[in-house]
Design an enzyme around this catalytic site. Structure first.
Site, PDB file in Angstrom:
ATOM      1  N   LYS A   1       0.881  -1.171   0.000  1.00  0.00           N
ATOM      2  CA  LYS A   1       0.000   0.000   0.000  1.00  0.00           C
ATOM      3  C   LYS A   1       0.920   1.223   0.000  1.00  0.00           C
ATOM      4  O   LYS A   1       1.444   1.621   1.030  1.00  0.00           O
ATOM      5  CB  LYS A   1      -0.874   0.007   1.258  1.00  0.00           C
ATOM      6  CG  LYS A   1      -2.162   0.802   1.170  1.00  0.00           C
ATOM      7  CD  LYS A   1      -2.024   2.270   0.839  1.00  0.00           C
ATOM      8  CE  LYS A   1      -1.827   3.186   2.011  1.00  0.00           C
ATOM      9  NZ  LYS A   1      -1.658   4.605   1.609  1.00  0.00           N
TER      10      LYS A   1
ATOM     11  N   GLU B   1       9.443   2.071  10.948  1.00  0.00           N
ATOM     12  CA  GLU B   1      10.439   3.139  10.877  1.00  0.00           C
ATOM     13  C   GLU B   1       9.679   4.438  11.004  1.00  0.00           C
ATOM     14  O   GLU B   1       8.836   4.743  10.155  1.00  0.00           O
ATOM     15  CB  GLU B   1      11.167   3.105   9.532  1.00  0.00           C
ATOM     16  CG  GLU B   1      12.142   1.963   9.391  1.00  0.00           C
ATOM     17  CD  GLU B   1      13.130   1.904  10.527  1.00  0.00           C
ATOM     18  OE1 GLU B   1      13.457   2.959  11.107  1.00  0.00           O
ATOM     19  OE2 GLU B   1      13.550   0.795  10.863  1.00  0.00           O
TER      20      GLU B   1
ATOM     21  N   CYS C   1      13.470  11.117   6.951  1.00  0.00           N
ATOM     22  CA  CYS C   1      13.417  10.835   8.390  1.00  0.00           C
ATOM     23  C   CYS C   1      14.798  10.984   8.994  1.00  0.00           C
ATOM     24  O   CYS C   1      14.939  11.139  10.197  1.00  0.00           O
ATOM     25  CB  CYS C   1      12.816   9.463   8.657  1.00  0.00           C
ATOM     26  SG  CYS C   1      13.607   8.171   7.767  1.00  0.00           S
TER      27      CYS C   1
ATOM     28  N   GLU D   1       8.985  16.236  15.268  1.00  0.00           N
ATOM     29  CA  GLU D   1       9.475  16.138  13.890  1.00  0.00           C
ATOM     30  C   GLU D   1       8.691  17.106  12.999  1.00  0.00           C
ATOM     31  O   GLU D   1       7.463  17.099  13.001  1.00  0.00           O
ATOM     32  CB  GLU D   1       9.313  14.713  13.368  1.00  0.00           C
ATOM     33  CG  GLU D   1       9.904  14.559  11.982  1.00  0.00           C
ATOM     34  CD  GLU D   1       9.841  13.135  11.462  1.00  0.00           C
ATOM     35  OE1 GLU D   1       8.748  12.557  11.467  1.00  0.00           O
ATOM     36  OE2 GLU D   1      10.892  12.615  11.044  1.00  0.00           O
TER      37      GLU D   1
HETATM   38  C1  UN1 Z   1      13.922   7.992   4.974  1.00  0.00           C
HETATM   39  O1  UN1 Z   1      14.020   9.210   5.016  1.00  0.00           O
HETATM   40  O2  UN1 Z   1      12.850   7.440   5.312  1.00  0.00           O
HETATM   41  O3  UN1 Z   1      19.855   7.573   4.902  1.00  0.00           O
HETATM   42  C2  UN1 Z   1      14.984   7.094   4.480  1.00  0.00           C
HETATM   43  C3  UN1 Z   1      19.168   8.208   4.098  1.00  0.00           C
HETATM   44  C4  UN1 Z   1      18.483   7.463   2.978  1.00  0.00           C
HETATM   45  C5  UN1 Z   1      17.217   6.848   3.461  1.00  0.00           C
HETATM   46  C6  UN1 Z   1      16.283   7.769   4.147  1.00  0.00           C
HETATM   47  N1  UN1 Z   1      19.375   6.447   2.481  1.00  0.00           N
HETATM   48  O4  UN1 Z   1      19.033   9.417   4.179  1.00  0.00           O
END
Ligand code: UN1
Length: 496
Positions: free
Chosen positions: A175, A250, A284, A385
């Site tokens: 999804k 995550e 993230c 965040e």
């Molecule tokens: C994300 O932002 O969910 O380390 C992943 C990093 C990338 C992955 C980010 N390889 O910034």
């Protein structure tokens, strides 16, 4: 007529039309309609899950190196289509073209790596305490996985989840985010072209509240892998743990970069700019807190502000642009709301904070790179965040204070320190409370051959990607096998 991008259920592409379709727009130019996808219903999810369940009985028995050959072919197709897919990532999500190409590259890396896992899926063989008996552990496939992916890495993150799940012998229902459904569809098309049997991968478009929820809670789903907000993730964890499903979430980050007085300042500036404003702060792993030693604070802040204000904002498909738009109106609104909150909390807005308007900006969701100072760890802008191009700069009078500030949030995904002192770097590595630690490098840019995931509220359950403790642990169960070939009853632990 807008191009229609479909669901994939049991190997058939379909476009259910119970609800009005969802439009996918280019965030740099909303008059560019990329396509429409169905807004699916819980019944569509149910059929997709059942199709994955049916396909599982055959797929789990395909030898892993044979499954891996399909992944290998997918990797090669991705290499061949990299440019077109990278452009699509930029058009649908807004990141710069070089980053869109990086998104596809991450999927390519993952496909080659996980194809290699097909010949590795290792267990252990250990000696028995009894004669004529052997002991080993083997990895077994689990079943059907529900995969719920975000919009910020619209090809890479589906790849992180689908590819290890498949090589380990599971079947999946994806999804994808309703903001980047076309990228996900193209990725699934590549997998099918590589030769996956019907039902092994299913794709259901729609909203998180309906389709995502149904997928996570469906009783025939054995595990859920989710990337997205902490709020949604925590709900998924609760619903999975309660019924014994595998789960990997995550979630958010509030990632710090510590800049010590002995750092290579130019390098720290460059890294901070990339981590704070790269991908418009929508990773993230993005750095949203810069913790700078007081000895270099003024110089660093002046130079960082100068560099941020001279960034060129625009459509990521055009050259000479340093930062693209936010992904959609509601994200832009959310980030601007945080700017207001920061000002109300008493932080100083050093630069930025505004939506960009006029001319080409009116067609997209652009805002200025934004820097706050005079921020305290208790403020919401320092602890929640934001997921946009907003960074707070803190002053620290010592290494200990800097590490304390770095660890002062509920999150713990990624952190970084710039220092010329090898001993300090070792202590920072030990003390920083996060799943990823970078020394003299920014908080973003994890490579796929090691596990990816956070501590504290940033992640829960298994980690993703490669290496020991990575995604293969999520997508397999360990079965232990004892074979006694002595022909008599032998009793472990019992002295007779
Ligand atoms: C994300 O932002 O969910 O380390 C992943 C990093 C990338 C992955 C980010 N390889 O910034």
């Amino acid at each position: 007529m807008a191009e229609r991008f479909k669901n994939l259920v049991a190997g058939r592409w379909e476009f259910p039309d119970e609800n009005p379709p969802i439009e996918s727009l280019n965030p740099a130019n909303t008059s560019d309609l990329i396509g429409i996808v169905p807004e699916s219903t819980p019944e569509d999810v149910d059929r997709a899950v059942k199709s994955a369940r049916d396909a599982f009985s055959g797929w789990r028995l395909v030898p892993p190196p044979r499954r891996a050959e399909i992944l290998f072919r997918a990797a090669e197709l991705l290499v061949r289509n990299k440019q077109g897919l990278g452009e699509l990532v930029t058009r649908e999500m807004g990141k710069l073209l070089k980053e869109g190409l990086g998104d596809v590259q991450e999927a390519i890396d993952m496909a080659y790596y996980m194809a290699g896992e097909g010949r590795r899926l290792t267990g252990e063989t250990v000696p028995s305490e009894l004669p004529d008996k052997d002991c080993k552990s083997v990895r077994v496939s689990i079943g059907v996985f529900g995969l719920i992916t975000p919009w910020n890495f619209p090809i890479a993150i589906p790849a992180w989840k689908i590819l290890p799940a498949l090589v380990a012998g599971n079947t999946v229902v994806l999804k994808p985010s309703s903001h980047t459904p076309v990228c996900a569809t193209r990725f699934v098309e590549v997998l099918m072209e590589a030769g996956l049997p019907p039902g092994v991968v299913n794709l259901v478009h729609g909203r998180g509240e309906t389709v995502g929820r149904e997928l996570a809670e469906h009783p025939l789903v054995d595990g859920v892998s989710f990337t997205g907000s902490t709020k949604v993730g925590e709900g998924i964890i609760r619903s999975c743990v309660g019924v014994g499903k595998e789960v990997s979430c995550e979630m958010g980050g509030k990632n710090p970069i510590v800049v010590m007085d002995d750092a290579d300042l130019e390098l720290a500036l460059e890294g901070s700019l990339w981590a704070a404003f790269g991908t418009t702060g929508q990773r993230c792993t993005a750095a949203s807190r810069l913790i700078v030693h007081t000895e270099v604070y003024d110089t660093f802040l002046a130079e960082f502000t100068r560099k941020a204000t001279s960034m060129r904002i625009g459509d990521g498909l055009t050259e000479d642009v340093d930062m693209g738009p936010l992904v959609n109106e509601s994200q832009l609104g959310r980030v601007l709301e945080y700017v207001k909150i920061g000002i109300e909390e008493g932080a100083s807005l050093t630069t930025g904070g505004n939506r960009l308007t006029g001319g080409r900006f009116d067609r997209g969701y652009f805002m200025e790179p934004t820097i706050f100072t005079d921020v305290t760890p208790q403020m919401r802008i320092a602890s929640e965040e934001i997921f946009g191009p907003v960074v707070s700069v803190f002053r620290a009078t010592s290494f200990e204070e800097a590490i304390g500030l770095a660890n002062s949030t509920d999150y713990g995904l990624s952190s970084s320190i710039y220092t010329g002192d090898v001993n300090l770097s070792a202590i920072a590595e030990r003390e920083l409370d996060s799943g990823l630690v970078y020394i003299n490098a920014p908080t973003i840019g994890a490579e796929i051959q090691l596990p990816f995931g956070g501590m504290k509220k940033s992640g829960s359950g298994h980690k993703e990607a490669g290496g020991k403790g990575g995604a293969i642990d999520m997508f397999t169960r360990i079965k232990v096998v004892y074979r006694d070939f002595s022909g008599k009853l032998q009793k472990a632990q019992i002295k007779e």
